[in-house]
Scaffold this motif. Structure first.
Motif, PDB file in Angstrom:
ATOM      1  N   THR A 186      -6.086  -0.064   1.720  1.00 56.19           N
ATOM      2  CA  THR A 186      -6.153   0.412   0.336  1.00 56.19           C
ATOM      3  C   THR A 186      -5.420   1.739   0.226  1.00 56.19           C
ATOM      4  O   THR A 186      -5.093   2.381   1.221  1.00 56.19           O
ATOM      5  N   CYS A 187      -5.207   2.122  -1.014  1.00 61.73           N
ATOM      6  CA  CYS A 187      -4.813   3.493  -1.307  1.00 61.73           C
ATOM      7  C   CYS A 187      -6.068   4.188  -1.818  1.00 61.73           C
ATOM      8  O   CYS A 187      -6.644   3.778  -2.828  1.00 61.73           O
ATOM      9  N   MET A 188      -6.513   5.218  -1.093  1.00 67.58           N
ATOM     10  CA  MET A 188      -7.621   6.028  -1.594  1.00 67.58           C
ATOM     11  C   MET A 188      -7.036   7.187  -2.381  1.00 67.58           C
ATOM     12  O   MET A 188      -6.130   7.870  -1.890  1.00 67.58           O
ATOM     13  N   SER A 235      -6.435  -1.643  -3.981  1.00 66.40           N
ATOM     14  CA  SER A 235      -5.608  -2.515  -3.144  1.00 66.40           C
ATOM     15  C   SER A 235      -4.709  -3.368  -4.019  1.00 66.40           C
ATOM     16  O   SER A 235      -4.981  -3.579  -5.201  1.00 66.40           O
ATOM     17  N   GLY A 264     -14.034   4.275   6.455  1.00 63.75           N
ATOM     18  CA  GLY A 264     -12.633   3.891   6.469  1.00 63.75           C
ATOM     19  C   GLY A 264     -11.871   4.770   7.431  1.00 63.75           C
ATOM     20  O   GLY A 264     -12.248   5.913   7.692  1.00 63.75           O
ATOM     21  N   VAL A 266     -10.735   3.510  -4.257  1.00 62.75           N
ATOM     22  CA  VAL A 266      -9.843   2.808  -3.331  1.00 62.75           C
ATOM     23  C   VAL A 266      -9.232   1.651  -4.115  1.00 62.75           C
ATOM     24  O   VAL A 266      -9.917   0.951  -4.853  1.00 62.75           O
ATOM     25  N   ASP A 315     -10.870  -0.236   5.497  1.00 63.72           N
ATOM     26  CA  ASP A 315     -12.304  -0.421   5.746  1.00 63.72           C
ATOM     27  C   ASP A 315     -12.514  -0.776   7.217  1.00 63.72           C
ATOM     28  O   ASP A 315     -11.840  -1.648   7.747  1.00 63.72           O
ATOM     29  N   THR A 322       0.831  -1.208   0.000  1.00 58.65           N
ATOM     30  CA  THR A 322       0.000   0.000   0.000  1.00 58.65           C
ATOM     31  C   THR A 322       0.864   1.255   0.000  1.00 58.65           C
ATOM     32  O   THR A 322       0.507   2.265  -0.617  1.00 58.65           O
ATOM     33  N   TRP A 340     -17.756   6.643   2.698  1.00 56.71           N
ATOM     34  CA  TRP A 340     -18.028   6.605   1.272  1.00 56.71           C
ATOM     35  C   TRP A 340     -19.134   5.635   0.928  1.00 56.71           C
ATOM     36  O   TRP A 340     -19.388   4.673   1.645  1.00 56.71           O
ATOM     37  N   MET A 391      -5.884   3.874   3.450  1.00 54.56           N
ATOM     38  CA  MET A 391      -7.242   3.825   3.988  1.00 54.56           C
ATOM     39  C   MET A 391      -7.497   2.386   4.417  1.00 54.56           C
ATOM     40  O   MET A 391      -6.831   1.467   3.950  1.00 54.56           O
TER      41      MET A 391
END
Ligand code: MN
Length: 505
Positions: free
Chosen positions: A454-456, A398, A350, A396, A336, A313, A432, A334
């Motif tokens: 994740t990368c948002m 991943s 998130g 988002v 969840d 990430t 979101w 980010m």
């Protein structure tokens, strides 16, 4: 050490295909019109990297030389090919086979409208990209070379926007290929999805991922000069609402947090790394789990950061930060955390214990606060607390290691306002609405084995990540407004087959 413009001194080379057959006069017009098109595209302000027109390509040797030079030149991060006239495609084979940079096929033409009353054979011979680009498309497809295709008149803003987004993906790819990631400690114990093949990641993404002892970071933090810490604190005061206790009774704790930021920044600077990752289980004698410092990596330095040893990430956040440079919003780790299942108000929340970056935009000014942290056994960490600003069509993304390859998984999401105060939550967060719905999105995410990290990105959206994945030759599964759980499951099975059969990469 501010976020350096990643597009500075970078170029996209623009190669125009033709052949000697047409004679001097026609080739002179080809060159003049090509220059006019490139100038017009550069003047739109929609393409962040400069397009550089190269001499018209008329032979196999010139194509080969162009592609070899583009591949070797550090400034060149991508190649656009356009066939103004007909350019027999066998002459492109040797060049295309040696191209090591991202490719975009532009299918445009000089005239906007067919000149109904004046069109004759001469005009048609000179302006036949509808014809020439098909010949070129055939050979690129036959060779199995990945490329983006953009169709439309060069004056159409959508054409410039598609090229601009691809140019951002090229810059992301360039950054990825020059990326060094600094890991402090290993992955969080027993967690599966944050693991991955770092050697393979260097082959696929060009990113070099290595570990440094936390003790070395402790040494860097110890050596930080007071002036640097005070400058950071002034920056905090300028950009955030600093909790009064941090300016008073608990000032020393903010001082420690800023000192940790400075130590991390100095160490990463010395080693030339543009992404970092730590692990709360392995902090040596650091007093606080770093919070505000890493939160500022994407927003202030353009660096990636992730927690719990999740280097994958961290890589994505660096790429996202570069692709989104100069746009509203940015990139952040980010995770969840919590669903809202109330009908008509379904959403996902998130957050992370500390590390979400204000780079993604905040409702109001982020607040710098200090609170206890239940895990890690360290002093209370100083962190930025904020709620992510609403944004339609954010994503988002991943990365998971699915044994013989990496899989990127993306969900298009609409960041929305929270429907309550969240006043007891001492960390940054975002709410979101996942597309197409919470239930379908979550079912597909679980089906694809996507990560909880994740990368948002709220700057660039799905197209930039699609372009990036195509350039990288990495699988990308996307959950968007048109996704159905049934269709996604079938697409995933097909994708599994395609990527196992694909021997191009
Ligand atoms: Mn986590």
């Amino acid at each position: 050490m501010a976020f350096a413009n990643p597009f500075d001194n970078k170029e996209i080379w623009f190669g125009v295909g033709s052949q000697d057959l047409y004679g001097e006069e026609a080739l002179r017009q080809v060159a003049a019109q090509s220059a006019q098109i490139v100038d017009a595209l550069n003047a739109t302000g929609r393409i962040p990297v400069k397009l550089v027109l190269k001499p018209t390509l008329k032979s196999s040797d010139s194509v080969k030389r162009f592609m070899v030079e583009a591949s070797a030149d550090d400034r060149c991060i991508g190649v656009i090919a356009w066939m103004h006239t007909f350019s027999p495609a066998k002459m492109w084979i040797r060049g295309l086979e040696s191209l090591r940079k991202p490719l975009l096929q532009l299918n445009t033409q000089h005239h906007f409208e067919i000149p109904w009353d004046s069109i004759d054979m001469d005009f048609m011979n000179l302006n036949q990209s509808a014809h020439g680009d098909r010949e070129f498309g055939y050979i690129v497809t036959r060779l199995g070379i990945a490329r983006k295709i953009v169709v439309g008149h060069y004056s159409d803003p959508e054409v410039a926007d598609h090229i601009g987004t691809w140019a951002r993906a090229c810059a992301g790819w360039d950054a990825s290929n020059n990326l060094k990631v600094m890991r402090w400690g290993d992955n969080m114990r027993n967690v599966a999805v944050t693991e991955g093949d770092k050697t393979e990641a260097e082959r696929v993404f060009g990113a070099s991922i290595n570990t440094w002892a936390v003790n070395e970071l402790v040494g860097y933090v110890d050596k930080v000069k007071e002036d640097q810490v005070k400058a950071l604190i002034e920056d905090y005061k300028a950009k955030y609402d600093v909790a009064p206790e941090l300016l008073d009774a608990r000032y020393d704790e903010m001082f420690v947090a800023a000192k940790e930021e400075a130590g991390m920044v100095n160490m990463m600077g010395d080693y030339g790394t543009a992404a970092g990752v730590d692990n709360f289980e392995d902090l040596g004698t650091l007093s606080q789990l770093p919070g505000v410092g890493p939160q500022r990596f994407p927003s202030e330095y353009g660096w990636g950061f992730s927690a719990e040893g999740d280097w994958k990430t961290a890589v994505l956040v660096r790429i996202g930060a570069v692709m989104g440079y100069g746009l509203d919003g940015g990139a952040s780790l980010m995770e969840d955390y919590s669903y809202n299942f109330v009908p008509g108000h379904e959403m996902n929340m998130g957050s992370h214990m500390l590390e979400v970056s204000p780079s993604i935009g905040a409702i109001g000014k982020p607040r710098l606060e200090i609170h206890p942290l239940g895990i890690g056994g360290k002093a209370d960490p100083v962190r930025l607390v904020f709620t992510g600003a609403p944004k339609k069509d954010a994503v988002v993304v991943s990365m998971s290691d699915v044994r013989e390859r990496f899989r990127l998984l993306m969900n298009v999401v609409d960041v929305v306002e929270p429907e309550g105060s969240l006043k007891m939550l001492p960390c940054a967060r975002a709410l979101w609405k996942p597309q197409p719905s919470l239930k379908v999105s979550a079912e597909c995410w679980l089906r694809a084995g996507g990560s909880h990290h994740t990368c948002m990105t709220t700057s660039v959206g799905r197209e930039a990540w699609e372009d990036f994945a195509r350039i990288a030759g990495v699988e990308l599964a996307t959950i968007d407004e048109d996704t159905t759980a049934r269709g996604f499951e079938r697409d995933l099975e097909l994708s599994e087959m395609v990527h196992r059969l694909d021997n191009r990469h």
